[in-house]
Design an enzyme around this catalytic site. Structure first.
Site, PDB file in Angstrom:
ATOM      1  N   CYS A  43     -12.219   3.684  -5.160  1.00 19.78           N
ATOM      2  CA  CYS A  43     -10.928   3.444  -5.805  1.00 19.78           C
ATOM      3  C   CYS A  43     -10.131   2.435  -4.975  1.00 19.78           C
ATOM      4  O   CYS A  43     -10.299   2.324  -3.762  1.00 19.78           O
ATOM      5  CB  CYS A  43     -10.152   4.759  -5.913  1.00 19.78           C
ATOM      6  SG  CYS A  43      -8.583   4.594  -6.802  1.00 19.78           S
ATOM      7  N   ASP A  45      -7.184   2.726  -4.196  1.00 21.44           N
ATOM      8  CA  ASP A  45      -6.154   3.468  -3.465  1.00 21.44           C
ATOM      9  C   ASP A  45      -6.157   3.107  -1.970  1.00 21.44           C
ATOM     10  O   ASP A  45      -7.198   3.145  -1.321  1.00 21.44           O
ATOM     11  CB  ASP A  45      -6.408   4.975  -3.654  1.00 21.44           C
ATOM     12  CG  ASP A  45      -5.223   5.818  -3.218  1.00 21.44           C
ATOM     13  OD1 ASP A  45      -4.670   6.521  -4.071  1.00 21.44           O
ATOM     14  OD2 ASP A  45      -4.853   5.771  -2.022  1.00 21.44           O
ATOM     15  N   ARG A  47      -5.261   4.682   0.493  1.00 18.41           N
ATOM     16  CA  ARG A  47      -5.538   5.779   1.435  1.00 18.41           C
ATOM     17  C   ARG A  47      -7.029   6.063   1.612  1.00 18.41           C
ATOM     18  O   ARG A  47      -7.404   6.989   2.318  1.00 18.41           O
ATOM     19  CB  ARG A  47      -4.829   7.055   0.944  1.00 18.41           C
ATOM     20  CG  ARG A  47      -3.315   6.910   0.874  1.00 18.41           C
ATOM     21  CD  ARG A  47      -2.701   8.012   0.047  1.00 18.41           C
ATOM     22  NE  ARG A  47      -3.147   7.951  -1.346  1.00 18.41           N
ATOM     23  CZ  ARG A  47      -2.816   8.832  -2.288  1.00 18.41           C
ATOM     24  NH1 ARG A  47      -2.041   9.846  -1.972  1.00 18.41           N
ATOM     25  NH2 ARG A  47      -3.262   8.688  -3.519  1.00 18.41           N
ATOM     26  N   HIS A  99     -11.658  10.262  -5.303  1.00 22.21           N
ATOM     27  CA  HIS A  99     -10.830  10.968  -4.314  1.00 22.21           C
ATOM     28  C   HIS A  99      -9.814  11.858  -5.005  1.00 22.21           C
ATOM     29  O   HIS A  99      -9.280  11.509  -6.065  1.00 22.21           O
ATOM     30  CB  HIS A  99     -10.111   9.963  -3.394  1.00 22.21           C
ATOM     31  CG  HIS A  99      -9.082   9.124  -4.094  1.00 22.21           C
ATOM     32  ND1 HIS A  99      -7.740   9.360  -3.980  1.00 22.21           N
ATOM     33  CD2 HIS A  99      -9.207   8.068  -4.932  1.00 22.21           C
ATOM     34  CE1 HIS A  99      -7.075   8.474  -4.711  1.00 22.21           C
ATOM     35  NE2 HIS A  99      -7.939   7.678  -5.300  1.00 22.21           N
ATOM     36  N   CYS A 102      -6.079  11.095  -7.012  1.00 27.65           N
ATOM     37  CA  CYS A 102      -6.239   9.759  -7.612  1.00 27.65           C
ATOM     38  C   CYS A 102      -5.163   9.515  -8.676  1.00 27.65           C
ATOM     39  O   CYS A 102      -5.092  10.223  -9.687  1.00 27.65           O
ATOM     40  CB  CYS A 102      -7.629   9.623  -8.235  1.00 27.65           C
ATOM     41  SG  CYS A 102      -7.958   7.955  -8.847  1.00 27.65           S
TER      42      CYS A 102
HETATM   43 CO    CO Z   1      -7.630   6.583  -7.036  1.00 29.31          CO
END
Ligand code: CO
Length: 216
Positions: A43, A45, A47, A99, A102
């Site tokens: 992803c 993302d 993090r 994750h 998400c």
């Molecule tokens: Co995500």
């Protein structure tokens, strides 16, 4: 106007010095041909930094990231990355990593109108519909959310097995192995939730015949 971006450039200078202090040939050694063993589809993302959570060095991981780690059959960006990784780099493992937490999956579970990204998140709504019996029966919304994150990873790993060039590599070279992982943003740990060995073909409607190929 903030100039917080300057921190990144300064960090880079410090990073170069750190690497050279540990290994003077770090960059000259890495400037040749790349030969990563792994393709990571994760992803976007912030993090979930692929190299950091897996503890690998530059040169070890070929990476594609998009919102909610999707493998969409008309996405030429993702398809080009996978084809190059499988056919040219000859990676041994392909990892789809979702994750918990998400935002893409969270948004897909809502009915919020978010503009263009609605189109991308539609793929997740399709997965919800495929598994609606299981998901609708879960009274706890947080658990349902986590389950959709897991089901999404299962489905994307399955999508990889549906690709002709993955099937061809399985037939010719018995690789790559496909993996589905979840990164838990609350603990930092990766969890394995799916593993598809080479040759483990999907439903026959997705299995391609390669007429010019000699038999296995
Ligand atoms: Co995500």
């Amino acid at each position: 106007m903030t100039d917080s971006y300057k921190r990144l450039l300064l960090n880079n200078q410090a990073w170069v010095q750190d690497k050279l202090a540990l290994r003077p040939d770090f960059f000259t050694r890495n400037s040749g041909v790349q030969k990563p063993e792994y393709l990571w589809i994760g992803c976007s993302d912030s993090r979930v930094p692929a190299e950091e959570v897996t503890g690998v060095e530059p040169g070890e991981l070929f990476v594609h990231r998009n919102v909610a780690n999707l493998v969409v059959h008309t996405d030429f960006n993702m398809l080009s990355v996978v084809q190059y990784a499988v056919e040219v780099l000859k990676v041994k493992h392909v990892i789809v990593c979702g994750h918990y937490g998400c935002g893409g999956v969270r948004a897909a579970m809502s009915r919020n109108h978010l503009g263009l990204i609605n189109k991308w998140l539609r793929h997740l709504k399709d997965i919800y519909r495929l598994h609606a019996t299981e998901l609708d029966a879960m009274p706890d919304e947080e658990r349902r959310y986590e389950r959709l994150i897991e089901l999404n990873v299962f489905e994307q790993v399955h999508h990889l097995a549906e690709l002709s060039f993955v099937q061809l590599a399985w037939k010719r070279e018995q690789r790559p192995t496909l993996h589905g992982w979840i990164y838990d943003i609350h603990t930092g740990y990766l969890k394995q939730i799916a593993k598809v060995d080479p040759g483990h073909l999907p439903h026959e409607i997705f299995v391609y015949e390669f007429p010019d190929e000699p038999g296995p």
